[in-house]
Write an enzyme that holds these catalytic residues in place. Structure first.
Site, PDB file in Angstrom:
ATOM      1  N   GLU A  37       0.874  -1.165   0.000  1.00 39.92           N
ATOM      2  CA  GLU A  37       0.000   0.000   0.000  1.00 39.92           C
ATOM      3  C   GLU A  37       0.919   1.225   0.000  1.00 39.92           C
ATOM      4  O   GLU A  37       1.790   1.332   0.868  1.00 39.92           O
ATOM      5  CB  GLU A  37      -0.875  -0.001   1.250  1.00 39.92           C
ATOM      6  CG  GLU A  37      -1.867   1.121   1.182  1.00 39.92           C
ATOM      7  CD  GLU A  37      -2.706   1.322   2.434  1.00 39.92           C
ATOM      8  OE1 GLU A  37      -2.667   0.479   3.345  1.00 39.92           O
ATOM      9  OE2 GLU A  37      -3.385   2.353   2.469  1.00 39.92           O
ATOM     10  N   ARG A 262       5.619 -12.646   9.982  1.00 43.00           N
ATOM     11  CA  ARG A 262       6.287 -11.364   9.710  1.00 43.00           C
ATOM     12  C   ARG A 262       7.707 -11.395  10.231  1.00 43.00           C
ATOM     13  O   ARG A 262       7.998 -12.066  11.210  1.00 43.00           O
ATOM     14  CB  ARG A 262       5.605 -10.236  10.483  1.00 43.00           C
ATOM     15  CG  ARG A 262       4.256  -9.879  10.070  1.00 43.00           C
ATOM     16  CD  ARG A 262       3.732  -8.823  11.041  1.00 43.00           C
ATOM     17  NE  ARG A 262       4.101  -7.485  10.624  1.00 43.00           N
ATOM     18  CZ  ARG A 262       3.423  -6.792   9.727  1.00 43.00           C
ATOM     19  NH1 ARG A 262       2.362  -7.289   9.158  1.00 43.00           N
ATOM     20  NH2 ARG A 262       3.805  -5.574   9.397  1.00 43.00           N
ATOM     21  N   LYS A 272       4.850   0.606   9.076  1.00 37.21           N
ATOM     22  CA  LYS A 272       4.872   1.880   8.359  1.00 37.21           C
ATOM     23  C   LYS A 272       4.205   2.972   9.168  1.00 37.21           C
ATOM     24  O   LYS A 272       4.656   4.111   9.179  1.00 37.21           O
ATOM     25  CB  LYS A 272       4.144   1.711   7.021  1.00 37.21           C
ATOM     26  CG  LYS A 272       4.963   0.925   6.024  1.00 37.21           C
ATOM     27  CD  LYS A 272       4.344   0.993   4.645  1.00 37.21           C
ATOM     28  CE  LYS A 272       3.071   0.182   4.622  1.00 37.21           C
ATOM     29  NZ  LYS A 272       2.571  -0.041   3.269  1.00 37.21           N
TER      30      LYS A 272
HETATM   31  P1  ATP Z   1       2.950  -2.181   7.920  1.00 37.52           P
HETATM   32  O1  ATP Z   1       2.333  -2.900   9.067  1.00 37.52           O
HETATM   33  O2  ATP Z   1       4.385  -1.902   8.089  1.00 37.52           O
HETATM   34  O3  ATP Z   1       2.179  -0.978   7.486  1.00 37.52           O
HETATM   35  P2  ATP Z   1       1.650  -3.609   5.914  1.00 37.52           P
HETATM   36  O4  ATP Z   1       1.494  -5.053   5.921  1.00 37.52           O
HETATM   37  O5  ATP Z   1       0.449  -2.833   6.257  1.00 37.52           O
HETATM   38  O6  ATP Z   1       2.899  -3.222   6.757  1.00 37.52           O
HETATM   39  P3  ATP Z   1       1.687  -3.430   3.087  1.00 37.52           P
HETATM   40  O7  ATP Z   1       2.100  -2.332   2.215  1.00 37.52           O
HETATM   41  O8  ATP Z   1       0.268  -3.836   3.091  1.00 37.52           O
HETATM   42  O9  ATP Z   1       2.149  -3.047   4.554  1.00 37.52           O
HETATM   43  O10 ATP Z   1       2.635  -4.674   2.867  1.00 37.52           O
HETATM   44  C1  ATP Z   1       2.935  -5.246   1.617  1.00 37.52           C
HETATM   45  C2  ATP Z   1       3.327  -6.670   1.857  1.00 37.52           C
HETATM   46  O11 ATP Z   1       4.440  -6.757   2.723  1.00 37.52           O
HETATM   47  C3  ATP Z   1       2.206  -7.456   2.494  1.00 37.52           C
HETATM   48  O12 ATP Z   1       2.053  -8.668   1.790  1.00 37.52           O
HETATM   49  C4  ATP Z   1       2.680  -7.685   3.892  1.00 37.52           C
HETATM   50  O13 ATP Z   1       2.165  -8.882   4.401  1.00 37.52           O
HETATM   51  C5  ATP Z   1       4.199  -7.705   3.724  1.00 37.52           C
HETATM   52  N1  ATP Z   1       4.860  -7.313   4.970  1.00 37.52           N
HETATM   53  C6  ATP Z   1       4.664  -6.192   5.686  1.00 37.52           C
HETATM   54  N2  ATP Z   1       5.412  -6.188   6.800  1.00 37.52           N
HETATM   55  C7  ATP Z   1       6.115  -7.340   6.811  1.00 37.52           C
HETATM   56  C8  ATP Z   1       7.060  -7.930   7.708  1.00 37.52           C
HETATM   57  N3  ATP Z   1       7.434  -7.328   8.826  1.00 37.52           N
HETATM   58  N4  ATP Z   1       7.577  -9.136   7.391  1.00 37.52           N
HETATM   59  C9  ATP Z   1       7.213  -9.745   6.247  1.00 37.52           C
HETATM   60  N5  ATP Z   1       6.332  -9.247   5.365  1.00 37.52           N
HETATM   61  C10 ATP Z   1       5.775  -8.059   5.632  1.00 37.52           C
HETATM   62 MG    MG Z   2      -1.344  -3.479   4.922  1.00 41.27          MG
END
Ligand code: ATP
Ligand code: MG
Length: 563
Positions: A37, A262, A272
């Site tokens: 995102e 994660r 983020k």
């Molecule tokens: P954040 O919690 O940091 O905002 P998010 O999952 O909301 O992360 P996205 O932009 O939706 O952020 O993430 C894109 C991809 O990265 C998703 O498939 C998510 O599952 C993966 N991802 C995010 N954080 C991690 C992590 N700490 N370890 C592994 N994969 C991750």
């Molecule tokens: Mg997300």
């Protein structure tokens, strides 16, 4: 464990994919995606997901898409889209011509929504957001049906059309899936599919005033792109029944969602949203602050893409959440830099050293090794003269026990140059501070060895005062003082554990002249002081370095203790 002795894991995701290829599910195809995102910069947790998705596609002769999940315009910006593209490229992955945006599918998603309404599987609700939350029930109590749940199909179709046409104010109506308000899985209690929201979208501008919710949109995006394995993190496990429900009810192509744990790392935060807070309240200098685990921060700090890829590989793919010791990340970093970084001499906290018996105008040049790990890198000339700088820490007027460096009356080696003996000091009369150390050198030790076999207990790095370049050096410590900053006491916030001493700026460092005009991003080992990277703040005549990491490998020490 060192980074050299682990083989790529036979992990559960690859096992699933192998099985699917054998049974010819999806005609033997493998097609993954990375779906960020664009609401902030990427962090090393995302790198893990990028690494898994792209390397799996690569290993199984498949494809991996980059898809922006841009369904929430109030938080998303073009700046983030650009930064994400730059970061993934830097990591070394390529999506070919498969750069997609969820917003490209908004029209198609609406058509699918209409199909669900026509099937009696979705309805327009006019409860307020607060009421919807209340009616949802809790983990222990079932939910309550909305009074609008049994609205006739025709009325739902008409209201949804008018929602889309902009006839209603923000928040007045939502479209919900009609599933089961008694489901033990809260996600299945008639989740919201669309909300009315007048917000300018970075790509579609003002075209839309309704936006799809993540759970509704994500499976459709995967389906439209023909994804086979939709790999996501563990918190989506409870959403999988909903992912499946939408695709099954629509009867469209159905990828398979697979969840993994994660990546978490000690002494930092990996979200983020939280990183954005640190940037917004100016705890750090920006998303690329070298203390942050963002990819742009790590790059500015001096990490190489190889280090991050190796780290992602060696930490494997797990089904249960764990936290990786930051010492392991730094170990991967040192292994890489040890191979690649040219050695130079740099003095962080200079102390003037005068060699009383060295001729005033004489300059000699000594050959210094560029990298003992890689002899092909050869040697360079380092100028030597009567007045040098050494590290303040390398001199003690009254040396404590086991201090073997320079002290009055003591002889030490200057790296590549001569043995010197301290014969006196000059102090500032008022402050009592040492301003100068006086030494004599032994011309018979030229090159750093005594012909009579005499030994010294330490070797110091140095720079020639008249040849050295001035530099600013930024030293970093861990960004948080607590192993898990998210484990907060009530009434506080993770920022309470932010380490205010995580940045120390030294402005009067001196480095050897070989470093004139080095480009931003170049990495060096300053002998005995650590690895350093030229910061983009450098300009002609003003060198700025970030310390990437010190030399001492705490991970190896931990491993030894465990053995
Ligand atoms: P954040 O919690 O940091 O905002 P998010 O999952 O909301 O992360 P996205 O932009 O939706 O952020 O993430 C894109 C991809 O990265 C998703 O498939 C998510 O599952 C993966 N991802 C995010 N954080 C991690 C992590 N700490 N370890 C592994 N994969 C991750
Ligand atoms: Mg997300």
């Amino acid at each position: 464990m060192t980074t050299g002795d682990i083989k790529p894991a036979h992990d559960f995701i690859r096992d699933i994919i192998r099985r699917d290829i054998q049974t010819n599910k999806y005609d033997g195809r493998v097609h993954t995606r990375f779906p960020p995102e664009p609401n902030a910069y990427l962090h090393i947790g995302h790198a893990k997901s990028i690494y898994i998705n792209f390397s799996i596609a690569n290993e199984f002769n498949g494809l991996c898409n980059l898809r922006f999940d841009d369904t929430n315009p109030t938080k998303e910006e073009q700046e983030y889209i650009d930064a994400i593209i730059r970061d993934i490229r830097w990591l070394g992955f390529d999506w070919g011509d498969r750069l997609h945006y969820a917003s490209d599918y908004f029209e198609q998603m609406c058509e699918y929504a209409v199909q669900l309404i026509q099937k009696g599987k979705a309805y327009v609700d006019e409860l307020t957001a607060g009421e919807i939350r209340e009616y949802r029930g809790t983990l222990t109590e079932p939910g309550k049906q909305s009074p609008y749940r049994e609205r006739p199909i025709e009325e739902n179709l008409d209201l949804f059309k008018r929602m889309r046409a902009g006839e209603f104010p923000d928040g007045s109506y939502v479209l919900r899936a009609k599933i089961d308000m008694d489901s033990p899985n809260m996600n299945m209690r008639d989740p919201v599919m669309y909300r009315i929201l007048r917000a300018r979208h970075p790509r579609t501008g003002d075209k839309w005033c309704i936006y799809p919710m993540y759970d509704w949109a994500h499976g459709l995006e995967d389906s439209i792109e023909g994804i086979t394995h939709s790999i996501c993190t563990l918190e989506f496990e409870d959403h999988r029944p909903l992912y499946d429900w939408f695709l099954d009810e629509l009867g469209i192509y159905h990828p398979q969602q697979i969840e993994f744990a994660r990546l978490n790392i000690t002494y930092t935060v990996m979200s983020k949203r939280l990183l954005l807070k640190l940037v917004q309240d100016k705890s750090v200098r920006g998303f690329d602050d070298p203390r942050l685990p963002t990819l742009s921060g790590l790059r500015r700090r001096g990490y190489t893409p190889e280090v991050i890829r190796n780290f992602c590989q060696h930490t494997g793919v797990a089904k249960a959440n764990t936290t990786i010791d930051v010492a392991f990340l730094e170990h991967c970093l040192r292994e890489d830099l040890n191979q690649k970084a040219q050695r130079v001499m740099g003095v962080l906290r200079p102390l003037r050293l005068v060699i009383d018996n060295y001729p005033e105008d004489q300059v000699e040049e000594f050959d210094a090794m560029n990298n003992p790990e890689d002899h092909a890198t050869g040697t360079r000339k380092v100028p030597f003269s009567r007045v040098l700088y050494i590290e303040q820490d390398d001199f003690r007027e009254e040396p404590p026990p086991k201090y073997y460096r320079l002290a009055p009356g003591r002889e030490v080696r200057l790296r590549y140059a001569y043995f010197i003996t301290c014969v006196g000091i000059t102090k500032d009369e008022r402050s009592g501070e040492i301003v100068e150390v006086h030494c004599t050198y032994d011309p018979a030790t030229r090159g750093g060895d005594a012909s009579d076999g005499r030994r010294v207990k330490s070797t110091l790095h140095w720079v020639s005062a008249r040849h050295a370049l001035e530099a600013e050096v930024r030293l970093y410590d861990l960004p948080f003082s607590k192993e898990n900053p998210m484990d907060v006491e009530e009434g506080t916030d993770f920022r309470a554990y932010f380490n205010p001493n995580s940045l120390e700026v030294l402005t009067s460092c001196r480095v050897e002249p070989a470093l004139a005009d080095v480009p931003s991003g170049s990495r060096y080992q300053f002998e005995r002081m650590g690895y350093f990277c030229v910061d983009p703040d450098s300009s002609p005549g003003k060198l700025v370095f970030n310390r990437i990491v010190s030399l001492r490998d705490t991970w190896l020490k931990i491993q030894k203790q465990q053995e």
